[in-house]
Design an enzyme around this catalytic site. Structure first.
Site, PDB file in Angstrom:
ATOM      1  CG  ASP A   1      27.122 -56.325 -52.960  1.00  0.00           C
ATOM      2  OD1 ASP A   1      27.026 -57.368 -53.269  1.00  0.00           O
ATOM      3  OD2 ASP A   1      26.321 -55.714 -52.284  1.00  0.00           O
ATOM      4  CD  GLU A  39      25.628 -45.770 -56.927  1.00  0.00           C
ATOM      5  OE1 GLU A  39      26.690 -46.010 -57.091  1.00  0.00           O
ATOM      6  OE2 GLU A  39      24.657 -46.401 -56.426  1.00  0.00           O
ATOM      7  NE  ARG A  90      20.824 -21.562 -59.111  1.00  0.00           N
ATOM      8  CZ  ARG A  90      19.712 -21.183 -60.064  1.00  0.00           C
ATOM      9  NH1 ARG A  90      18.530 -22.142 -59.924  1.00  0.00           N
ATOM     10  NH2 ARG A  90      19.873 -20.508 -60.940  1.00  0.00           N
ATOM     11  CG  ASP A 125      26.781 -30.599 -52.008  1.00  0.00           C
ATOM     12  OD1 ASP A 125      26.594 -29.374 -52.258  1.00  0.00           O
ATOM     13  OD2 ASP A 125      26.894 -31.109 -50.916  1.00  0.00           O
ATOM     14  CB  ALA A 168      23.913 -48.771 -53.430  1.00  0.00           C
ATOM     15  CB  SER A 220      19.507 -44.656 -54.540  1.00  0.00           C
ATOM     16  OG  SER A 220      18.202 -44.402 -54.568  1.00  0.00           O
ATOM     17  CB  ALA A 265      23.270 -31.555 -50.280  1.00  0.00           C
TER      18      ALA A 265
END
Length: 264
Positions: A45, A123, A148, A150, A162, A164, A185
């Site tokens: 891929d 993505e 808020r 990462d 993938a 996601s 996160a």
């Protein structure tokens, strides 16, 4: 028909690519990496993603075919030992194809730089390099939340299997023309609050991330990674363009999902 063969640097892929080109020449196909009608990738891929970005300016006339030389891939329908069958299918070509949605990603800046625009097959992800990322999330020009954490990631239906998926996103069939927003996160407590779950955005809506000023951001557009300063907004929507795969033998999407995550 003009054909480009693109392979990764693995010895097996290089060998298969050479064998494939020899078979294509014997079958009277023209090998042309400049103006191909069909691009055949040999590897996985990642190899196909690289070819997609290399030829993204001609998606309206190019069809892709993936040959995998390692583990099963979501964009690779052929195995390295099926080259004769692949060439035979090309000889009987009827120009049919199956298409998948793409992301249209636009970056705007706080300074005088011109906007940048990208296409993504899987993505687009935004992260703050130095501290907690702060971003207002707009959906179709309406403020939805203040995030808020990462980072934030937007995927296509095919990209839903993938990065996601590792973020807890849903697996979406590629016939569903939608995009998916996932938090990376996120911080959720009494003071800071975001939805904390994936969002499926309709095809006539778009996502705009209004980013905090004077920060350095890292952007991932598929396998491409870049650092951006003075970034103001990132806007993501479904592109009017689509990627086209030659449909000689196109594996059913749910079979791909089963083979990749469940099957032995």
């Amino acid at each position: 028909m003009k054909i480009a063969v693109v392979a990764n640097q693995e010895p097996k892929s290089q060998q298969v690519a050479k064998e494939l080109q020899d078979k294509l020449r014997v079958a009277n196909f023209e090998i042309d990496k400049v103006k191909p009608d069909v691009v055949i990738t040999v590897g996985g891929d990642g190899t196909l993603l690289g070819a997609f970005h290399a030829y993204s300016h001609e998606l309206d006339r190019i069809r892709f075919i993936g040959v995998h030389t390692g583990h099963l891939g979501f964009y690779t329908d052929w195995r390295d030992y099926e080259l004769d069958l692949l060439v035979s299918s090309l000889c009987e070509d009827t120009s049919k194809s199956v298409s998948y949605p793409l992301l249209d990603v636009t970056l705007t800046y706080n300074d005088t730089r011109q906007d940048k625009q990208f296409l993504a097959l899987n993505e687009a992800t935004v992260k703050n390099l130095n501290r907690t990322m702060v971003s207002e999330v707009f959906i179709k020009e309406e403020l939805f939340e203040k995030f808020r954490g990462d980072g934030l990631s937007v995927s296509t239906p095919t990209g839903s299997t993938a990065y996601s998926k590792s973020l807890g996103g849903a697996v979406i069939h590629p016939r569903v023309n939608a995009i998916q927003l996932n938090e990376v996160a996120s911080i959720n407590n009494r003071v800071y609050r975001s939805l904390g779950s994936p969002l499926i955005i309709a095809k006539d809506e778009w996502i705009t991330l209004n980013l905090a000023e004077d920060e350095s951001y890292q952007l991932h557009i598929d396998h491409l990674v870049m650092t951006e300063d003075n970034l103001d907004t990132v806007t993501v929507k479904l592109s009017e363009q689509r990627i086209h795969f030659a449909s000689y033998r196109h594996t059913h999407f749910w079979r791909r999902v089963n083979d990749a995550f469940i099957g032995e």
